[in-house]
Design an enzyme around this catalytic site. Structure first.
Site, PDB file in Angstrom:
ATOM      1  CG  ASP A   1      -1.115  -6.298   3.736  1.00  0.00           C
ATOM      2  OD1 ASP A   1      -1.278  -5.467   2.923  1.00  0.00           O
ATOM      3  OD2 ASP A   1      -1.940  -7.270   4.205  1.00  0.00           O
TER       4      ASP A   1
ATOM      5  CG  HIS B   1      -3.933 -10.870   2.960  1.00  0.00           C
ATOM      6  ND1 HIS B   1      -4.906 -11.252   2.679  1.00  0.00           N
ATOM      7  CD2 HIS B   1      -4.326  -8.962   3.334  1.00  0.00           C
ATOM      8  CE1 HIS B   1      -5.786 -10.279   2.516  1.00  0.00           C
ATOM      9  NE2 HIS B   1      -5.340  -8.896   2.659  1.00  0.00           N
TER      10      HIS B   1
ATOM     11  CG  ASP C   1      -5.719  -5.608   0.093  1.00  0.00           C
ATOM     12  OD1 ASP C   1      -5.995  -7.217   0.140  1.00  0.00           O
ATOM     13  OD2 ASP C   1      -5.024  -5.104   0.413  1.00  0.00           O
TER      14      ASP C   1
ATOM     15  CG  HIS D   1      -1.649  -1.418   1.138  1.00  0.00           C
ATOM     16  ND1 HIS D   1      -3.360  -1.258   0.730  1.00  0.00           N
ATOM     17  CD2 HIS D   1      -1.522  -2.586   1.949  1.00  0.00           C
ATOM     18  CE1 HIS D   1      -3.897  -2.612   0.889  1.00  0.00           C
ATOM     19  NE2 HIS D   1      -2.913  -2.890   1.495  1.00  0.00           N
ATOM     20  CG  LEU D   2       3.148   1.910  -3.005  1.00  0.00           C
ATOM     21  CD1 LEU D   2       4.038   2.166  -3.965  1.00  0.00           C
ATOM     22  CD2 LEU D   2       4.017   1.557  -1.620  1.00  0.00           C
ATOM     23  NE  ARG D   3      -1.703   3.663   3.615  1.00  0.00           N
ATOM     24  CZ  ARG D   3      -3.021   2.271   3.282  1.00  0.00           C
ATOM     25  NH1 ARG D   3      -3.351   1.581   2.874  1.00  0.00           N
ATOM     26  NH2 ARG D   3      -2.503   0.876   5.011  1.00  0.00           N
TER      27      ARG D   3
ATOM     28  CG  ASN E   1      -8.275  -6.882   9.038  1.00  0.00           C
ATOM     29  OD1 ASN E   1      -8.906  -7.279  10.169  1.00  0.00           O
ATOM     30  ND2 ASN E   1      -9.265  -5.699   8.354  1.00  0.00           N
TER      31      ASN E   1
ATOM     32  CG  HIS F   1      -9.365  -9.106   1.710  1.00  0.00           C
ATOM     33  ND1 HIS F   1      -8.430  -7.911   2.720  1.00  0.00           N
ATOM     34  CD2 HIS F   1     -10.321  -8.960   2.580  1.00  0.00           C
ATOM     35  CE1 HIS F   1      -9.038  -7.477   3.240  1.00  0.00           C
ATOM     36  NE2 HIS F   1     -10.119  -8.335   3.808  1.00  0.00           N
TER      37      HIS F   1
HETATM   38  O1  DOR Z   1      -3.895  -5.355   7.540  1.00  0.00           O
HETATM   39  C1  DOR Z   1      -4.637  -4.396   6.590  1.00  0.00           C
HETATM   40  N1  DOR Z   1      -4.278  -3.309   6.218  1.00  0.00           N
HETATM   41  N2  DOR Z   1      -5.510  -5.599   5.615  1.00  0.00           N
HETATM   42  C2  DOR Z   1      -5.795  -5.095   4.810  1.00  0.00           C
HETATM   43  O2  DOR Z   1      -6.377  -5.736   3.404  1.00  0.00           O
HETATM   44  C3  DOR Z   1      -5.246  -3.318   4.030  1.00  0.00           C
HETATM   45  C4  DOR Z   1      -5.353  -2.894   4.890  1.00  0.00           C
HETATM   46  C5  DOR Z   1      -4.911  -1.132   5.177  1.00  0.00           C
HETATM   47  O3  DOR Z   1      -4.821  -0.588   3.723  1.00  0.00           O
HETATM   48  O4  DOR Z   1      -4.106  -0.813   5.313  1.00  0.00           O
END
Ligand code: DOR
Length: 432
Positions: free
Chosen positions: A311, A238, A158, A68-70, A284, A185
């Site tokens: 992840d 995951h 996801d 996740h690069l946000r 998660n 997911h």
């Molecule tokens: O723990 C998690 N964080 N699981 C995910 O599927 C999404 C992720 C997030 O985007 O922070």
């Protein structure tokens, strides 16, 4: 910005699986021109970048299917530049950023934006993962063809599961026609409402609502049937439950085009890590039990689980320095993955060759990427690992903008010294 290497020589490095045979690597104009014992003998010392590889392991360039690069939308937690710097520091040369951005990556424009930001960084490359459904809402399919054309190799919602079997069936069919992998997911949200951690003895003791394994298992079981029906490429993101691992093993034995990944945290930690209500351990799917951890290693060993994916899920203090119920799930992983997993693999007697395959060749194969291991004639891609280096996980050593990891403050053994991606030096340990 990293430039294509004119000359790089690595002398006397060791393949991780052949500790008695030192090798040299010569990179000219971004390509590996020579690789092998004594390959750099005729290159005078001190020309170009001349690296003493003694005591280091030569590893392939690593590939991560799940980060996740946000960016766009949550650049306070991470952005593409900081995320790719963290990736390079962890030895990764290619990563796949998930679409739960703001706006969601469910069409050409956001995929193009991500690709263009990564081009500006000009180091670690990316294949954005497009959404399966518009807005991650689970009903209307996203613009898969357009995202494929813009650089996506896979789709996923996801963070959310595609709950409707009918939508999932259509997604698999549509993705197949566009040569995309569908990453799920796997979480039946009706079974996880209000859940904060794995459902088991620890959640009972803490009095916290749990997310049972079966919430993952019922989706994996259903999706495997849909994958069989559609003959599409299905990937479990995951994977964390020992039951899901058994389901995937059985599906593979019947020849289905099914693949799966496991995260470092599901290989390393159990739900007992939540005993102190540490929000850094809220994730998660949740950290599960020892029986699951052992099953993850076994499934990785026998190929049921194809690859390791971090992840990497950066979150800031507002999301993590709060009570468990309010905390966002996820933890960072790119920079810690190799040292933590090498250490754990050695303690378990797990073959390092399989571990590095799961971090490079296997994920490349899943998304149809050119292999990223060093070989003569190829664009240079590799990293050097110092198995004896010691370092502390803290703000001064992490490139990620976020520090949400239960390993914060921990002293680790083993560090990536140098990462070369696409013929460029993208990380040099100790360099500014
Ligand atoms: O723990 C998690 N964080 N699981 C995910 O599927 C999404 C992720 C997030 O985007 O922070």
């Amino acid at each position: 910005m990293p430039r294509v290497i004119e000359l790089l020589v690595v002398r006397d490095v060791r393949a991780f699986d052949a500790p008695d045979a030192p090798l040299d690597v010569v990179v000219e104009a971004g390509r590996i021109t020579r690789l092998g014992p004594g390959a750099a003998n005729d290159v005078p010392r001190g020309r170009g970048l001349d690296v003493d590889g003694r005591g280091r392991w030569l590893l392939p360039g690593l590939v991560d299917l799940h980060v996740h690069l946000r960016e766009p939308g949550f650049e306070g937690k991470e952005d593409i530049a900081s995320g790719l710097a963290a990736a390079a520091a962890g030895g990764f040369v290619h990563v796949c950023p998930m679409p739960n951005t703001r706006p969601v990556n469910d069409g050409r424009i956001v995929t193009e934006l991500m690709m263009s930001r990564a081009r500006d960084v000009d180091g670690v490359s990316i294949s954005p993962v497009g959404a399966i459904t518009q807005g991650l809402l689970g009903s209307e399919l996203a613009e898969m063809a357009a995202m494929r054309a813009a650089g996506a190799r896979a789709v996923s919602d996801d963070g959310k599961c595609v709950m409707s079997a009918a939508v999932m069936r259509r997604a698999l069919e549509y993705a197949k026609t566009h040569d995309l992998v569908v990453m799920q997911h796997a979480e039946d949200h009706t079974l996880t409402e209000g859940a904060l951690m794995h459902e088991g003895a620890v959640s009972a003791r803490l009095g916290l609502r749990g997310w049972p394994r079966v919430a993952e298992d019922v989706i994996v079981a259903r999706d495997l049937l849909l994958a069989e029906l559609t003959r599409a490429r299905y990937h479990v993101s995951h994977l964390s439950s020992h039951v899901s691992a058994a389901l995937v093993r059985e599906a593979k034995s019947r020849g289905l085009a099914v693949t799966a990944e496991v995260t470092p945290h599901h290989l390393l930690l159990t739900d007992a890590a939540l005993l102190g209500y540490d929000t850094a351990c809220k994730v998660n799917p949740p950290l599960r039990e020892q029986v699951d951890v052992d099953a993850m290693w076994q499934a990785l060993l026998d190929g049921t689980i194809d690859c390791v994916a971090t992840d990497h899920a950066p979150h800031g203090p507002l999301d993590k320095e709060c009570e468990l119920a309010a905390a966002a799930p996820g933890l960072i992983g790119l920079e810690l993955c190799v040292p933590l997993l090498v250490d754990a693999a050695r303690k378990r007697g797990f073959p390092l060759a399989r571990l590095f395959d799961a971090l490079s060749r296997a994920p490349s194969r899943i998304i149809g990427l050119e292999p990223t291991h060093p070989r003569e004639g190829a664009e240079a891609s590799f990293c050097l690992f110092d198995p004896d280096a010691r370092w502390k996980v803290d703000r001064s050593t992490l490139r990620s903008k976020s520090m949400n990891t239960p390993f914060l403050g921990r002293e680790l053994t083993g560090a990536i010294d140098l990462t070369v991606a696409r013929g460029r030096v993208v990380h040099e340990r100790g360099a500014a």
